[in-house]
Motif scaffolding. Structure first.
Motif, PDB file in Angstrom:
ATOM      1  N   LEU A 119       0.814  -1.213   0.000  1.00 11.73           N
ATOM      2  CA  LEU A 119       0.000   0.000   0.000  1.00 11.73           C
ATOM      3  C   LEU A 119       0.847   1.261   0.000  1.00 11.73           C
ATOM      4  O   LEU A 119       0.445   2.294  -0.547  1.00 11.73           O
ATOM      5  N   ASP A 120       2.018   1.196   0.633  1.00 15.94           N
ATOM      6  CA  ASP A 120       2.858   2.389   0.705  1.00 15.94           C
ATOM      7  C   ASP A 120       3.280   2.854  -0.685  1.00 15.94           C
ATOM      8  O   ASP A 120       3.345   4.059  -0.949  1.00 15.94           O
ATOM      9  N   SER A 121       3.542   1.924  -1.571  1.00 18.68           N
ATOM     10  CA  SER A 121       3.908   2.311  -2.936  1.00 18.68           C
ATOM     11  C   SER A 121       2.681   2.649  -3.773  1.00 18.68           C
ATOM     12  O   SER A 121       2.741   3.499  -4.672  1.00 18.68           O
ATOM     13  N   LEU A 122       1.554   2.001  -3.465  1.00 19.97           N
ATOM     14  CA  LEU A 122       0.329   2.270  -4.220  1.00 19.97           C
ATOM     15  C   LEU A 122      -0.300   3.609  -3.851  1.00 19.97           C
ATOM     16  O   LEU A 122      -0.920   4.254  -4.704  1.00 19.97           O
ATOM     17  N   CYS A 123      -0.159   4.007  -2.584  1.00 19.91           N
ATOM     18  CA  CYS A 123      -0.926   5.148  -2.073  1.00 19.91           C
ATOM     19  C   CYS A 123      -0.072   6.360  -1.706  1.00 19.91           C
ATOM     20  O   CYS A 123      -0.600   7.319  -1.139  1.00 19.91           O
ATOM     21  N   THR A 124       1.230   6.337  -1.972  1.00 22.58           N
ATOM     22  CA  THR A 124       2.068   7.488  -1.631  1.00 22.58           C
ATOM     23  C   THR A 124       2.979   7.843  -2.796  1.00 22.58           C
ATOM     24  O   THR A 124       3.236   7.032  -3.696  1.00 22.58           O
ATOM     25  N   GLU A 125       3.452   9.074  -2.762  1.00 25.13           N
ATOM     26  CA  GLU A 125       4.439   9.535  -3.732  1.00 25.13           C
ATOM     27  C   GLU A 125       5.361  10.526  -3.055  1.00 25.13           C
ATOM     28  O   GLU A 125       5.002  11.150  -2.060  1.00 25.13           O
ATOM     29  N   LYS A 126       6.537  10.692  -3.602  1.00 24.62           N
ATOM     30  CA  LYS A 126       7.516  11.621  -3.055  1.00 24.62           C
ATOM     31  C   LYS A 126       7.250  13.036  -3.565  1.00 24.62           C
ATOM     32  O   LYS A 126       6.928  13.240  -4.740  1.00 24.62           O
ATOM     33  N   THR A 127       7.398  14.000  -2.661  1.00 23.57           N
ATOM     34  CA  THR A 127       7.301  15.400  -3.059  1.00 23.57           C
ATOM     35  C   THR A 127       8.685  15.909  -3.445  1.00 23.57           C
ATOM     36  O   THR A 127       9.697  15.215  -3.283  1.00 23.57           O
ATOM     37  N   LEU A 128       8.756  17.139  -3.942  1.00 28.31           N
ATOM     38  CA  LEU A 128      10.037  17.719  -4.332  1.00 28.31           C
ATOM     39  C   LEU A 128      10.978  17.861  -3.148  1.00 28.31           C
ATOM     40  O   LEU A 128      12.197  17.810  -3.298  1.00 28.31           O
ATOM     41  N   SER A 129      10.395  18.022  -1.956  1.00 28.49           N
ATOM     42  CA  SER A 129      11.215  18.167  -0.754  1.00 28.49           C
ATOM     43  C   SER A 129      11.672  16.830  -0.194  1.00 28.49           C
ATOM     44  O   SER A 129      12.405  16.780   0.796  1.00 28.49           O
ATOM     45  N   GLY A 130      11.214  15.739  -0.811  1.00 32.74           N
ATOM     46  CA  GLY A 130      11.626  14.418  -0.364  1.00 32.74           C
ATOM     47  C   GLY A 130      10.682  13.763   0.622  1.00 32.74           C
ATOM     48  O   GLY A 130      10.921  12.625   1.062  1.00 32.74           O
ATOM     49  N   ASN A 131       9.603  14.438   0.982  1.00 28.56           N
ATOM     50  CA  ASN A 131       8.621  13.853   1.904  1.00 28.56           C
ATOM     51  C   ASN A 131       7.638  12.967   1.138  1.00 28.56           C
ATOM     52  O   ASN A 131       7.496  13.070  -0.084  1.00 28.56           O
ATOM     53  N   ALA A 132       6.973  12.107   1.864  1.00 33.14           N
ATOM     54  CA  ALA A 132       5.957  11.247   1.265  1.00 33.14           C
ATOM     55  C   ALA A 132       4.587  11.899   1.385  1.00 33.14           C
ATOM     56  O   ALA A 132       4.256  12.482   2.418  1.00 33.14           O
ATOM     57  N   LYS A 133       3.804  11.807   0.327  1.00 33.55           N
ATOM     58  CA  LYS A 133       2.468  12.402   0.283  1.00 33.55           C
ATOM     59  C   LYS A 133       1.459  11.358  -0.150  1.00 33.55           C
ATOM     60  O   LYS A 133       1.744  10.500  -0.983  1.00 33.55           O
ATOM     61  N   PHE A 134       0.261  11.428   0.414  1.00 35.85           N
ATOM     62  CA  PHE A 134      -0.797  10.485   0.059  1.00 35.85           C
ATOM     63  C   PHE A 134      -1.293  10.770  -1.360  1.00 35.85           C
ATOM     64  O   PHE A 134      -1.570  11.919  -1.723  1.00 35.85           O
ATOM     65  N   ARG A 135      -1.409   9.720  -2.152  1.00 39.27           N
ATOM     66  CA  ARG A 135      -1.880   9.865  -3.531  1.00 39.27           C
ATOM     67  C   ARG A 135      -2.960   8.824  -3.783  1.00 39.27           C
ATOM     68  O   ARG A 135      -2.707   7.618  -3.722  1.00 39.27           O
ATOM     69  N   LEU A 136      -4.158   9.290  -4.058  1.00 41.73           N
ATOM     70  CA  LEU A 136      -5.297   8.388  -4.234  1.00 41.73           C
ATOM     71  C   LEU A 136      -5.365   7.942  -5.693  1.00 41.73           C
ATOM     72  O   LEU A 136      -6.198   8.407  -6.480  1.00 41.73           O
ATOM     73  N   SER A 137      -4.480   7.028  -6.056  1.00 46.54           N
ATOM     74  CA  SER A 137      -4.499   6.462  -7.409  1.00 46.54           C
ATOM     75  C   SER A 137      -5.608   5.420  -7.504  1.00 46.54           C
ATOM     76  O   SER A 137      -6.193   5.006  -6.502  1.00 46.54           O
ATOM     77  N   ASP A 138      -5.876   4.981  -8.719  1.00 44.00           N
ATOM     78  CA  ASP A 138      -6.905   3.957  -8.909  1.00 44.00           C
ATOM     79  C   ASP A 138      -6.527   2.662  -8.195  1.00 44.00           C
ATOM     80  O   ASP A 138      -7.387   1.992  -7.596  1.00 44.00           O
ATOM     81  N   SER A 139      -5.263   2.288  -8.256  1.00 41.32           N
ATOM     82  CA  SER A 139      -4.824   1.055  -7.598  1.00 41.32           C
ATOM     83  C   SER A 139      -4.881   1.189  -6.080  1.00 41.32           C
ATOM     84  O   SER A 139      -5.218   0.227  -5.379  1.00 41.32           O
ATOM     85  N   CYS A 140      -4.593   2.388  -5.571  1.00 43.63           N
ATOM     86  CA  CYS A 140      -4.708   2.631  -4.124  1.00 43.63           C
ATOM     87  C   CYS A 140      -6.171   2.517  -3.694  1.00 43.63           C
ATOM     88  O   CYS A 140      -6.484   1.869  -2.690  1.00 43.63           O
ATOM     89  N   ARG A 141      -7.038   3.140  -4.465  1.00 45.19           N
ATOM     90  CA  ARG A 141      -8.466   3.097  -4.154  1.00 45.19           C
ATOM     91  C   ARG A 141      -8.973   1.649  -4.134  1.00 45.19           C
ATOM     92  O   ARG A 141      -9.711   1.248  -3.231  1.00 45.19           O
ATOM     93  N   LEU A 142      -8.578   0.872  -5.120  1.00 51.98           N
ATOM     94  CA  LEU A 142      -9.014  -0.521  -5.223  1.00 51.98           C
ATOM     95  C   LEU A 142      -8.530  -1.330  -4.030  1.00 51.98           C
ATOM     96  O   LEU A 142      -9.290  -2.125  -3.449  1.00 51.98           O
ATOM     97  N   ALA A 143      -7.265  -1.133  -3.620  1.00 48.79           N
ATOM     98  CA  ALA A 143      -6.707  -1.879  -2.495  1.00 48.79           C
ATOM     99  C   ALA A 143      -7.412  -1.525  -1.189  1.00 48.79           C
ATOM    100  O   ALA A 143      -7.702  -2.394  -0.362  1.00 48.79           O
ATOM    101  N   LEU A 144      -7.710  -0.259  -1.005  1.00 43.50           N
ATOM    102  CA  LEU A 144      -8.379   0.170   0.225  1.00 43.50           C
ATOM    103  C   LEU A 144      -9.841  -0.265   0.241  1.00 43.50           C
ATOM    104  O   LEU A 144     -10.387  -0.595   1.304  1.00 43.50           O
ATOM    105  N   ASP A 145     -10.476  -0.263  -0.912  1.00 42.03           N
ATOM    106  CA  ASP A 145     -11.847  -0.785  -0.986  1.00 42.03           C
ATOM    107  C   ASP A 145     -11.873  -2.260  -0.609  1.00 42.03           C
ATOM    108  O   ASP A 145     -12.778  -2.734   0.089  1.00 42.03           O
ATOM    109  N   ARG A 146     -10.875  -2.995  -1.079  1.00 38.36           N
ATOM    110  CA  ARG A 146     -10.800  -4.421  -0.775  1.00 38.36           C
ATOM    111  C   ARG A 146     -10.595  -4.627   0.738  1.00 38.36           C
ATOM    112  O   ARG A 146     -11.203  -5.523   1.332  1.00 38.36           O
ATOM    113  N   PHE A 147      -9.762  -3.791   1.333  1.00 33.73           N
ATOM    114  CA  PHE A 147      -9.553  -3.884   2.782  1.00 33.73           C
ATOM    115  C   PHE A 147     -10.847  -3.617   3.546  1.00 33.73           C
ATOM    116  O   PHE A 147     -11.203  -4.354   4.469  1.00 33.73           O
ATOM    117  N   TYR A 148     -11.584  -2.590   3.147  1.00 36.58           N
ATOM    118  CA  TYR A 148     -12.821  -2.277   3.869  1.00 36.58           C
ATOM    119  C   TYR A 148     -13.830  -3.406   3.745  1.00 36.58           C
ATOM    120  O   TYR A 148     -14.427  -3.836   4.744  1.00 36.58           O
TER     121      TYR A 148
END
Length: 614
Positions: free
Chosen positions: A189-218
Motif C-alpha cells: 500500500l505504501d507504494s500504491l498510495c504514496t508519492e515523493k514530493t520535491l522536498s523528499g517527503n511522502a504524500k498520500f496519492r489516491l491512485s486507482d490502484s490505491c483506491r481498489l486496495a483500500l476498498d478491498r480492505f474495507y
C-alpha cells in the motif's frame, strides 16, 4: 426501565442455545408496547440474569447493562455496587426499579468485558439481603466475546437499515479487531498510495490502484467496526455529503490559485482514514498528534481534546483572514458560513461515532487537519499562530490570582464554590489602573476624549430607569467600573472570568484572531440590543426610545475607544492584538449588561378591557 422476570425473558427470547448452562447467549425481544431490543445475556444462579442490550427500537435507551432480580422491589432506589473485572476494581451506581437493577457503566469498562476472564459484583450486605441475592455474585465469562461481537454485528445492520438506535461508538468498539488491524497491514500500500514530493517527503496519492486496495480492505476487514463511518462518508443525506457539497460550492465562488485542486473535497478523507489504519508509513497528511494519540498509554481523549482546542484556535485564525478577504462579497461570506457550519456538524457526528480506542481516536486530527489545510489555502496561506503555555488563558481559582501583581489583587473578586476570580472595580482598583496608564504613557489627548465619552454615557445611564447597583450593570458598581476594565485590559490580561469569551485572543495574542473576536463580540451586542428593544417596545415605546438613546451614547464611547486604540497601535505603544482584545472586552461587558438589564415594568391593561372582562 424493563420490568420483567428472567423466566419471562427466557421464554420470549429467540436464542442461539437455551440449554447451555451458565454461558453467554444472544437474543432479541419485542415487548407488547412495540419496543424491541437485542442483547447478549447469561442466566445465573438464584434466578438472576445479566443482560447487555446494545440496540433498541422505539425506546428511550439505546443500550443498557441490567441485572434482572428474582423478585420485584417494593420501591425504586439507587445503590452503589463494587464491580471487579480481572485487575480492575471500581464502584458503579445502579438504579433499582421493579425487578431490574440497571448499572451505569462507562464505555471503557463496557468495552473491556469481552477481554475479561472474570466479572464479580459485590453488594452491600443490607442491600443483598433486601434484594434476596448473594453479597458476592460471580458471573461466568464463557462465550461473552463471541456473543457481544455477534450482538454488535446484528445491531450495526439494524441501526443502519431497520430504524434501531444504538450507541454507535460502543457498538463499533466491540467489533474493532483486538490486533488493531496489525495482521492486515500491507506494505505494498505504501507504494500504491504514496508519492515523493520535491522536498523528499511522502504524500498520500489516491491512485486507482490505491483506491481498489483500500476498498478491498474495507469490504474484507472493515465493514464491521467501520460501517457507521462508511455510512457517514457515503450516504447521500449525511452531514459529510452536505459539508462536501456546500464547501465545494463556496470554493467555486473564490478566486482560485495554484492550489485550486487542494481546495476541493473529493474522497480524500475516507481513503486516508482507511490508509491510516493499516499503514505505518509517515506521510505529510499525518500530523504528529496522530502518532501521539495512537501511542499514548492513557485515556486517548485526554490528549485529543487538547489537540482539538489547538486546531480550533488555528481555524479561528484562518477564518479571520478569510472573512477579511471576502469582506466585499456578502454572498460569498454567507457561503463560507454555511460550509463551515456544515463542517462543524459533520465533525461532531464523526467524533460521536469513534470508540474510545487509541487507534480510532487518532483519526480525529487527520480529519480535522484536512479541513484546516483547505481553509488555509482558501484564506491565502496566512502565517500560522504561535501558542505557548505561558499565554494560555487561566482563570484564578480558590481565592488565588494568576499573578502576584498588586494591580490584579486590587481588582480581583473571588466568588462561587471554587472561588473563581472575577473583575471588581473597587476605589483602589480604579486608582491603580489610572496610575498604571499614566506610568505607561497611555493618557494621551485621545484618552481624555474616551473618558469624556464614557462619563457622558455613565451619567445618563445612572440617572435612567435601567440602572442597577449590580456588578452586571452597564456602568458597574462604581462610576468608572467598566471604563477601568477596558483600560486595565489595555495594559494587562489577568485571570478574570470576564475575559472568558476572549480566551482565544488572550491565548494566541494574534491580531487577526483578536480583531475577529472583537467583531463577533460587537455583532453579538447589536443582536442583543435589538432583541431587548423589541421586548421593551412591546411594553413601552417611550422606554425603548430611551434605551436606544442611551446605547447611542455608549456607541459614541465605543467609537472613541476604537479610534484611541488605533492611534496607540500606530504609535507603537500597544500591540495590534491588544487593540482587538480591549474592543472585544468592552463589547462583551455591554452585551452582558443588556442581558441583565433592570426593567420590570408590566404592560398596563386598558381599563375598558377590564370592564368588558367583568
Amino acid at each position: 426501565m424493563k420490568l420483567f422476570k428472567a423466566c419471562v425473558l427466557a421464554g420470549l427470547m429467540t436464542c442461539q442455545s437455551l440449554s447451555a448452562a451458565l454461558m453467554w447467549e444472544v437474543g432479541s425481544l419485542t415487548y407488547p408496547n412495540g419496543e424491541s431490543e437485542v442483547s447478549a445475556f447469561v442466566n445465573l444462579p438464584h434466578d438472576l440474569q445479566l443482560q447487555t442490550v446494545l440496540c433498541t427500537k422505539s425506546s428511550d435507551h439505546s443500550y443498557r447493562f441490567t441485572l434482572l432480580l428474582p423478585k420485584m422491589s417494593p420501591s425504586d432506589m439507587v445503590i452503589q455496587v463494587q464491580l471487579q473485572a480481572d485487575v480492575l476494581s471500581t464502584s458503579v451506581y445502579g438504579e433499582i426499579s421493579g425487578n431490574s437493577l440497571e448499572l451505569q457503566l462507562d464505555h471503557d469498562l463496557f468495552i473491556s468485558l469481552p477481554d475479561s476472564t472474570n466479572l464479580t459484583f459485590i453488594f452491600p450486605k443490607e442491600v443483598a439481603g433486601f434484594l434476596g441475592i448473594p453479597e458476592k455474585l460471580e458471573v461466568p465469562m464463557s462465550g461473552i466475546d463471541t456473543s457481544l461481537r455477534k450482538v454488535a454485528s446484528e445491531c450495526t445492520l439494524m441501526c443502519l437499515d431497520d430504524g434501531y438506535q444504538c450507541q454507535q461508538s460502543l457498538v463499533s468498539a466491540f467489533l474493532w479487531p483486538r490486533d488493531f488491524y496489525k495482521s492486515k497491514r500491507d506494505f505494498q500500500l505504501d507504494s500504491l498510495c504514496t508519492e515523493k514530493t520535491l522536498s523528499g517527503n511522502a504524500k498520500f496519492r489516491l491512485s486507482d490502484s490505491c483506491r481498489l486496495a483500500l476498498d478491498r480492505f474495507y469490504l474484507g476487514e472493515g465493514s464491521g467496526a467501520l460501517s457507521f463511518l462508511y455510512a457517514l462518508f457515503h450516504d447521500e443525506k449525511s452531514s459529510y455529503t452536505k459539508y462536501k457539497k456546500q464547501w465545494n460550492a463556496f470554493v467555486r465562488r473564490v478566486p482560485s490559485g495554484p492550489f485550486s485542486d487542494e481546495l476541493y473535497i473529493n474522497e480524500q478523507e475516507w481513503y486516508l482514514l482507511l490508509f491510516s489504519l493499516i499503514s505505518n508509513h509517515h506521510i505529510i497528511e499525518f500530523p504528529n498528534s496522530f502518532y501521539d494519540i495512537r501511542n499514548s498509554v492513557n485515556d486517548p481523549t485526554t490528549l485529543v481534546y487538547d489537540v482539538d482546542s489547538r486546531y480550533e484556535i488555528e481555524a479561528l485564525k484562518y477564518n479571520a483572514v478569510l472573512y477579511r478577504r471576502l469582506q466585499n462579497s456578502l454572498t460569498t461570506q454567507r457561503a463560507a458560513d454555511e460550509a463551515l457550519k456544515s463542517w462543524a456538524d459533520f465533525y461532531r457526528e464523526f467524533v460521536q461515532m469513534l470508540p474510545n480506542i487509541r487507534q480510532a481516536q487518532a483519526l480525529r486530527p487527520i480529519i480535522y487537519r484536512l479541513m484546516l489545510m483547505r481553509l488555509w489555502y482558501v484564506a491565502g496561506m496566512p502565517q500560522g499562530i504561535t501558542l505557548t503555555p505561558e499565554k494560555s488563558f487561566r482563570q484564578g481559582t480558590n481565592g488565588k490570582p494568576v499573578t502576584d501583581e498588586p494591580l490584579e489583587r486590587s481588582c480581583a473578586l473571588f466568588d462561587g464554590i471554587s472561588g473563581d476570580e472575577f473583575y471588581y472595580a473597587s476605589d483602589d482598583c480604579v486608582r491603580a489602573v489610572s496610575n498604571e496608564m499614566r506610568n505607561s504613557g497611555l493618557k494621551t489627548e485621545s484618552y481624555f476624549k474616551v473618558a469624556e465619552a464614557w462619563q457622558s454615557f455613565a451619567t445618563s445611564w445612572q440617572s435612567s430607569q435601567f440602572y442597577s447597583d449590580s456588578l452586571d450593570d452597564a456602568v458597574g458598581e462604581h462610576a468608572q467600573s467598566n471604563l477601568a476594565l477596558a483600560m486595565l485590559s489595555l495594559v494587562r490580561s489577568y485571570g478574570f472570568g470576564d475575559y472568558f469569551l476572549m480566551r482565544e485572543c488572550i491565548s494566541s495574542e494574534d491580531p487577526d484572531i483578536c480583531s475577529y473576536e472583537a467583531e463577533l463580540a460587537y455583532a453579538s451586542y447589536e443582536q442583543e440590543l435589538e432583541h431587548r428593544m423589541r421586548a421593551i417596545s412591546a411594553v413601552s415605546a417611550e422606554d425603548a426610545r430611551q434605551l436606544r438613546a442611551l446605547c447611542m451614547q455608549w456607541k459614541n464611547y465605543y467609537d472613541t475607544l476604537r479610534a484611541y486604540l488605533g492611534e496607540l497601535v500606530e504609535q507603537g505603544k500597544i500591540s495590534p492584538w491588544r487593540a482587538g482584545f480591549v474592543q472585544g472586552v468592552a463589547a462583551v461587558v455591554q452585551s452582558n449588561a443588556l442581558l441583565n438589564i433592570s426593567y420590570s415594568k408590566e404592560e398596563i391593561i386598558d381599563k375598558e378591557e377590564i370592564r368588558e372582562g367583568y
